[in-house]
Design a protein around this motif. Structure first.
Motif, PDB file in Angstrom:
ATOM      1  N   VAL A 126       0.845  -1.201   0.000  1.00  0.00           N
ATOM      2  CA  VAL A 126       0.000   0.000   0.000  1.00  0.00           C
ATOM      3  C   VAL A 126       0.884   1.255   0.000  1.00  0.00           C
ATOM      4  O   VAL A 126       0.636   2.203  -0.748  1.00  0.00           O
ATOM      5  CB  VAL A 126      -0.997  -0.004   1.188  1.00  0.00           C
ATOM      6  N   GLN A 127       1.946   1.217   0.813  1.00  0.00           N
ATOM      7  CA  GLN A 127       2.904   2.341   0.843  1.00  0.00           C
ATOM      8  C   GLN A 127       3.526   2.575  -0.540  1.00  0.00           C
ATOM      9  O   GLN A 127       3.646   3.708  -0.991  1.00  0.00           O
ATOM     10  CB  GLN A 127       4.054   2.012   1.812  1.00  0.00           C
ATOM     11  N   ALA A 128       3.948   1.461  -1.168  1.00  0.00           N
ATOM     12  CA  ALA A 128       4.572   1.558  -2.496  1.00  0.00           C
ATOM     13  C   ALA A 128       3.613   2.206  -3.475  1.00  0.00           C
ATOM     14  O   ALA A 128       4.014   3.004  -4.329  1.00  0.00           O
ATOM     15  CB  ALA A 128       4.986   0.179  -2.986  1.00  0.00           C
ATOM     16  N   GLU A 129       2.320   1.870  -3.345  1.00  0.00           N
ATOM     17  CA  GLU A 129       1.313   2.443  -4.237  1.00  0.00           C
ATOM     18  C   GLU A 129       1.132   3.938  -3.952  1.00  0.00           C
ATOM     19  O   GLU A 129       1.058   4.747  -4.875  1.00  0.00           O
ATOM     20  CB  GLU A 129      -0.003   1.676  -4.106  1.00  0.00           C
ATOM     21  N   ILE A 130       1.091   4.285  -2.665  1.00  0.00           N
ATOM     22  CA  ILE A 130       0.942   5.698  -2.293  1.00  0.00           C
ATOM     23  C   ILE A 130       2.102   6.519  -2.860  1.00  0.00           C
ATOM     24  O   ILE A 130       1.908   7.613  -3.379  1.00  0.00           O
ATOM     25  CB  ILE A 130       0.856   5.866  -0.752  1.00  0.00           C
ATOM     26  N   PHE A 131       3.312   5.960  -2.780  1.00  0.00           N
ATOM     27  CA  PHE A 131       4.486   6.691  -3.265  1.00  0.00           C
ATOM     28  C   PHE A 131       4.751   6.471  -4.760  1.00  0.00           C
ATOM     29  O   PHE A 131       5.821   6.785  -5.261  1.00  0.00           O
ATOM     30  CB  PHE A 131       5.723   6.326  -2.438  1.00  0.00           C
ATOM     31  N   ASP A 136       6.926   5.480 -11.130  1.00  0.00           N
ATOM     32  CA  ASP A 136       8.249   6.103 -11.291  1.00  0.00           C
ATOM     33  C   ASP A 136       9.238   5.139 -11.926  1.00  0.00           C
ATOM     34  O   ASP A 136      10.065   5.535 -12.753  1.00  0.00           O
ATOM     35  CB  ASP A 136       8.774   6.600  -9.937  1.00  0.00           C
ATOM     36  N   GLU A 137       9.145   3.860 -11.523  1.00  0.00           N
ATOM     37  CA  GLU A 137      10.028   2.844 -12.103  1.00  0.00           C
ATOM     38  C   GLU A 137       9.806   2.762 -13.618  1.00  0.00           C
ATOM     39  O   GLU A 137      10.752   2.694 -14.390  1.00  0.00           O
ATOM     40  CB  GLU A 137       9.755   1.486 -11.437  1.00  0.00           C
TER      41      GLU A 137
END
Ligand code: ADP
Ligand code: MN
Length: 178
Positions: A126-131, A136-137
């Motif tokens: 979920v954090q990865a999705e928020i950021f 970006d990758e």
């Protein structure tokens, strides 16, 4: 003919955080087009393309070189639809377009809760999705003009995304006269 690449059609990548709907959407696209669906996760499982076990992530690391070796010839022919969360290790030349699926955090949390993921793994995703880690990758790995973000929260989004991708393929076929 200057190149044997794209003989059968475009190569498309659908990436995004786990739970954003890649597999569901990819299978629908593959069903309605002539693209050859390849799940990198399934390919790795079937061929045991793994290297080190990451005890913290509770998962094996993908043996990226073996994945690339296995499907490079197929990718050179074109007409493939790849389903994988990440995108930075694939050869850039493989893809004509990259779609990054995005999901709101509460919706994503609820979807991941239904999987047998640990609370920690859910939080990390979920954090990865928020950021917007995967977006970006993708933007770092491919020309930004071939990277498209697609919202994937509702069944209506799914229909819209299916249509967008089908339209993109039609346009590609006109431009590439295939
Ligand atoms: P991924 O392959 O990205 O991990 P899945 O395709 O397995 O994601 O989808 C995860 C779950 O979310 C599934 O239960 C799927 O039905 C649901 N889902 C995916 N996309 C949507 C959407 N746009 N609207 C509603 N539910 C969705
Ligand atoms: Mn999936």
């Amino acid at each position: 003919m200057t190149s044997d690449i794209h003989f059968r059609g475009p190569n498309i990548l659908i990436c995004g955080t786990p739970g954003t709907g890649k597999t569901t959407l990819s299978k629908e696209v593959a069903q309605e087009t002539c693209l050859n669906y390849i799940s990198i996760g399934d390919l790795a499982k079937e061929n045991n393309f793994y290297c080190n076990y990451d005890s913290e992530l509770q998962s094996y690391e993908l043996d990226e070189d073996k994945v690339i070796d296995e499907i490079d010839d197929i990718m050179k022919e074109g007409g493939n639809l790849i389903d994988y969360h990440g995108c930075d290790f694939f050869p850039e030349r493989w893809f004509d377009v990259v779609f990054v699926l995005r999901t709101d955090n509460t919706t994503l949390y609820e979807r991941l809760e239904k999987r047998d993921y640990s609370e920690k793994k859910i939080q990390e995703n979920v954090q990865a999705e928020i950021f917007q880690v995967l977006l970006d990758e993708a933007l770092d790995s491919y020309k930004p003009e071939i990277v498209f973000e697609l919202q994937s929260n509702t069944p209506e989004d799914m229909d819209e995304n299916l249509n967008k991708i089908k339209n993109w393929i039609q346009q590609w076929k006109i431009e590439n006269k295939s």
